[in-house]
Scaffold this motif. Structure first.
Motif, PDB file in Angstrom:
ATOM      1  N   VAL A  48       5.103  20.491  -3.199  1.00 46.49           N
ATOM      2  CA  VAL A  48       5.792  19.383  -2.551  1.00 46.49           C
ATOM      3  C   VAL A  48       4.971  18.115  -2.732  1.00 46.49           C
ATOM      4  N   ASP A  49       5.667  17.038  -3.050  1.00 44.42           N
ATOM      5  CA  ASP A  49       5.042  15.746  -3.313  1.00 44.42           C
ATOM      6  C   ASP A  49       5.577  14.758  -2.285  1.00 44.42           C
ATOM      7  N   VAL A  50       4.684  14.187  -1.472  1.00 44.33           N
ATOM      8  CA  VAL A  50       5.087  13.245  -0.425  1.00 44.33           C
ATOM      9  C   VAL A  50       4.407  11.908  -0.674  1.00 44.33           C
ATOM     10  N   GLU A  51       5.192  10.858  -0.750  1.00 50.59           N
ATOM     11  CA  GLU A  51       4.680   9.508  -0.990  1.00 50.59           C
ATOM     12  C   GLU A  51       5.218   8.594   0.093  1.00 50.59           C
ATOM     13  N   TRP A  52       4.364   7.710   0.616  1.00 49.31           N
ATOM     14  CA  TRP A  52       4.815   6.841   1.704  1.00 49.31           C
ATOM     15  C   TRP A  52       4.287   5.425   1.537  1.00 49.31           C
ATOM     16  N   ASP A  53       5.102   4.468   1.969  1.00 50.66           N
ATOM     17  CA  ASP A  53       4.739   3.053   1.964  1.00 50.66           C
ATOM     18  C   ASP A  53       4.386   2.629   3.374  1.00 50.66           C
ATOM     19  N   PHE A  54       3.336   1.832   3.496  1.00 54.77           N
ATOM     20  CA  PHE A  54       2.959   1.268   4.784  1.00 54.77           C
ATOM     21  C   PHE A  54       3.641  -0.086   4.970  1.00 54.77           C
ATOM     22  N   TYR A  55       3.741  -0.505   6.224  1.00 57.72           N
ATOM     23  CA  TYR A  55       4.158  -1.871   6.477  1.00 57.72           C
ATOM     24  C   TYR A  55       3.100  -2.812   5.920  1.00 57.72           C
ATOM     25  N   SER A  56       3.491  -4.092   5.732  1.00 60.09           N
ATOM     26  CA  SER A  56       2.558  -5.057   5.151  1.00 60.09           C
ATOM     27  C   SER A  56       1.309  -5.194   6.010  1.00 60.09           C
ATOM     28  N   ASP A  57       0.202  -5.474   5.343  1.00 56.65           N
ATOM     29  CA  ASP A  57      -1.084  -5.713   6.006  1.00 56.65           C
ATOM     30  C   ASP A  57      -1.507  -4.558   6.912  1.00 56.65           C
ATOM     31  N   PRO A  58      -1.658  -3.340   6.376  1.00 59.74           N
ATOM     32  CA  PRO A  58      -2.056  -2.229   7.240  1.00 59.74           C
ATOM     33  C   PRO A  58      -3.552  -2.167   7.506  1.00 59.74           C
ATOM     34  N   PHE A  59      -4.364  -2.887   6.729  1.00 61.28           N
ATOM     35  CA  PHE A  59      -5.811  -2.738   6.853  1.00 61.28           C
ATOM     36  C   PHE A  59      -6.314  -3.323   8.161  1.00 61.28           C
ATOM     37  N   GLY A  60      -7.137  -2.532   8.813  1.00 64.60           N
ATOM     38  CA  GLY A  60      -7.662  -2.920  10.108  1.00 64.60           C
ATOM     39  C   GLY A  60      -6.856  -2.359  11.249  1.00 64.60           C
ATOM     40  N   GLY A  61      -5.591  -1.980  11.000  1.00 62.56           N
ATOM     41  CA  GLY A  61      -4.763  -1.463  12.067  1.00 62.56           C
ATOM     42  C   GLY A  61      -4.237  -0.068  11.827  1.00 62.56           C
ATOM     43  N   ALA A  77       4.081  18.587   5.511  1.00 58.94           N
ATOM     44  CA  ALA A  77       4.587  19.101   4.236  1.00 58.94           C
ATOM     45  C   ALA A  77       4.194  20.563   4.017  1.00 58.94           C
ATOM     46  N   VAL A  78       2.924  20.873   4.249  1.00 60.70           N
ATOM     47  CA  VAL A  78       2.442  22.236   4.001  1.00 60.70           C
ATOM     48  C   VAL A  78       3.094  23.225   4.954  1.00 60.70           C
ATOM     49  N   ASP A  79       3.158  22.884   6.242  1.00 64.24           N
ATOM     50  CA  ASP A  79       3.765  23.797   7.215  1.00 64.24           C
ATOM     51  C   ASP A  79       5.251  23.988   6.948  1.00 64.24           C
ATOM     52  N   VAL A  86       0.855  -1.179   0.000  1.00 63.24           N
ATOM     53  CA  VAL A  86       0.000   0.000   0.000  1.00 63.24           C
ATOM     54  C   VAL A  86       0.898   1.238   0.000  1.00 63.24           C
ATOM     55  N   THR A  87       0.742   2.060  -1.021  1.00 61.18           N
ATOM     56  CA  THR A  87       1.502   3.303  -1.135  1.00 61.18           C
ATOM     57  C   THR A  87       0.517   4.451  -1.269  1.00 61.18           C
ATOM     58  N   SER A  88       0.671   5.478  -0.457  1.00 63.09           N
ATOM     59  CA  SER A  88      -0.217   6.641  -0.511  1.00 63.09           C
ATOM     60  C   SER A  88       0.596   7.887  -0.799  1.00 63.09           C
ATOM     61  N   ARG A  89      -0.113   8.951  -1.229  1.00 66.87           N
ATOM     62  CA  ARG A  89       0.616  10.120  -1.732  1.00 66.87           C
ATOM     63  C   ARG A  89      -0.177  11.391  -1.529  1.00 66.87           C
ATOM     64  N   PHE A  90       0.546  12.469  -1.262  1.00 67.83           N
ATOM     65  CA  PHE A  90      -0.024  13.812  -1.176  1.00 67.83           C
ATOM     66  C   PHE A  90       0.769  14.739  -2.084  1.00 67.83           C
ATOM     67  N   ARG A  91       0.049  15.528  -2.876  1.00 73.78           N
ATOM     68  CA  ARG A  91       0.700  16.553  -3.700  1.00 73.78           C
ATOM     69  C   ARG A  91       0.044  17.892  -3.393  1.00 73.78           C
ATOM     70  N   SER A  92       0.840  18.839  -2.965  1.00 75.96           N
ATOM     71  CA  SER A  92       0.300  20.143  -2.589  1.00 75.96           C
ATOM     72  C   SER A  92      -0.022  20.963  -3.825  1.00 75.96           C
ATOM     73  N   GLN A  93      -0.792  22.011  -3.639  1.00 77.31           N
ATOM     74  CA  GLN A  93      -1.004  22.975  -4.699  1.00 77.31           C
ATOM     75  C   GLN A  93       0.276  23.777  -4.897  1.00 77.31           C
ATOM     76  N   LEU A 153      14.616  16.614   3.291  1.00 74.42           N
ATOM     77  CA  LEU A 153      15.036  15.635   4.291  1.00 74.42           C
ATOM     78  C   LEU A 153      14.269  15.820   5.597  1.00 74.42           C
ATOM     79  N   SER A 154      14.058  17.065   6.000  1.00 75.56           N
ATOM     80  CA  SER A 154      13.342  17.313   7.253  1.00 75.56           C
ATOM     81  C   SER A 154      11.889  16.874   7.159  1.00 75.56           C
ATOM     82  N   ILE A 155      11.263  17.042   5.991  1.00 73.64           N
ATOM     83  CA  ILE A 155       9.883  16.581   5.801  1.00 73.64           C
ATOM     84  C   ILE A 155       9.819  15.062   5.920  1.00 73.64           C
ATOM     85  N   GLY A 156      10.723  14.368   5.227  1.00 65.30           N
ATOM     86  CA  GLY A 156      10.733  12.910   5.282  1.00 65.30           C
ATOM     87  C   GLY A 156      10.943  12.386   6.686  1.00 65.30           C
TER      88      GLY A 156
END
Length: 385
Positions: A164-177, A191-193, A140-147, A209-212
């Motif tokens: 700014v474009d931020v994309e992140w991977d979850f650990y396996s089997d994130p659903f339900g938790g 990211a916005v702040d 599962v990979t999710s992403r945010f892209r600012s205006q 680097l600080s955002i990540g």
């Protein structure tokens, strides 16, 4: 010269949904969502012989998306993607994998002269990519892209256009938790702040680097974060009117940075050690026994008794662990999420192992799940203690 088809897939792109309902984001009531689906499976004869018996009609795929989207409230993009992927894999046994992409173009409600509401594009986008196989969700990979944000630098002689474009991977089997909306809100807020407080005259690389690092630090279920930002700069050009005119060049720089939470590796030999200490004696002992049972199965893969022993021990461990959570006063919401993670593991472990030969994939699934679960979800409880 001979040739061989080595891969094929099939799907449906740009399935558009518009929903009018309370959203996860403030001041937003309309949601515009696009779903794209790529399916992998036994489609070879469609290419080799022109046979279409196993080809799922694209209209049927579209109808499935609409039915699943309207069957229950759309709480998160990740939830919708998971429902679509798992439904298609369950419905069509000849599918081996499903890749579902869901993107939302964030709309803001603005008053209409004739009454009612109008959705206005904000330029902000949220998206997710769900990859699943017959054994369950694999990534599962999710992403945010600012205006885009326009900023002046260098005594207002230079114009910067940044997003700014931020994309992140979850650990396996994130659903339900995992609370996907909370994770998205945290990543977006950081990211916005960070972009808003960054001086145009300062270097971009430390900002990324600080955002990540902040996203990894402030979230509990994110495995890796990737941050990127275009560096579009333009200088003021002379104008006969005296006004400053900025010409934005077509070419621009692009900076990227990836930050990963401390890498979780399978221990060699595969046994419990102090790095898996969850600050509770009973849980540590039961985790150690699970390590031993999986190792025994790896050494004797033909033993059905050893496989069943893992499932039986896991079930009892889960019951004990959940009772300990309650007794220690762990947050009820997190207890509930943890219970669902346990239940999902038992379902998936049974599906991929019972009645089937024990393979390298089976062993890797069991080892990887145990290590990531202890180092991820169980460590949240350890920090609580």
């Amino acid at each position: 010269m001979s040739s061989l088809m080595v891969a094929n897939s099939y799907g449906k792109s740009q399935i558009r949904l518009v929903q009018v309902s309370p959203s996860m984001l403030p001041n937003s009531a309309m949601r515009q969502i696009t779903v794209s689906i790529e399916l992998t499976g036994d489609f070879a004869n469609a290419y080799l012989l022109g046979e279409t018996e196993r080809v799922i009609p694209t209209e049927k795929i579209r109808e499935t998306v609409f039915e699943l989207a309207s069957a229950q409230p759309l709480e998160s993009l990740e939830g919708l993607g998971e429902r679509v992927a798992t439904h298609l894999l369950a419905e069509y046994e000849h599918l081996s994998a499903a890749h579902v992409g869901v993107e939302e173009e964030i709309l803001r409600e603005v008053p209409s002269p004739n009454g009612g509401m109008v959705g206005q594009t904000s330029g902000e986008r949220r998206s997710t990519q769900i990859r699943a196989a017959q054994g369950g969700v694999t990534n599962v990979t999710s992403r945010f892209r600012s205006q885009d944000v326009l900023r002046f630098g260098g005594a207002a002689s230079e114009l910067q256009c940044n997003s700014v474009d931020v994309e992140w991977d979850f650990y396996s089997d994130p659903f339900g938790g995992v609370d996907f909306n909370e994770t998205y809100s945290q990543a977006r807020h950081i990211a916005v702040d960070s972009l808003a407080s960054h001086s145009p005259s300062d270097a971009i690389q430390p900002l990324l680097l600080s955002i990540g690092k902040a996203v990894v630090r402030e979230t509990e279920d994110v495995k890796e974060v990737r941050v990127s930002m275009p560096n579009r700069r333009s200088s003021a050009e002379p104008s006969s009117s005296g006004a400053r005119v900025f010409v934005v060049p077509e070419a621009f720089g692009m900076w990227k940075c990836a930050v990963r939470r401390h890498h979780v590796e399978l221990p060699v030999p595969f046994e419990w050690n102090a790095s898996f200490d969850v600050q509770h004696g009973t849980l540590n002992e039961q985790h150690s026994e699970l390590f031993d049972l999986i190792l025994e199965l790896d050494r004797d893969r033909k033993s059905k008794q050893k496989l069943q022993a893992i499932l039986d021990h896991a079930k009892q461990h889960f019951e004990d662990e959940e009772a300990i959570f309650v007794a220690e006063g762990f947050e009820p919401k997190k207890v509930s999420m943890h219970k669902e993670i346990h239940a999902r593991f038992l379902r998936e472990a049974t599906k991929v192992s019972v009645g089937k030969p024990v393979t390298d994939s089976t062993i890797f699934f069991l080892k990887k799940w145990l290590v990531e679960h202890v180092m991820g979800a169980d460590m949240i409880f350890a920090r609580f203690l």
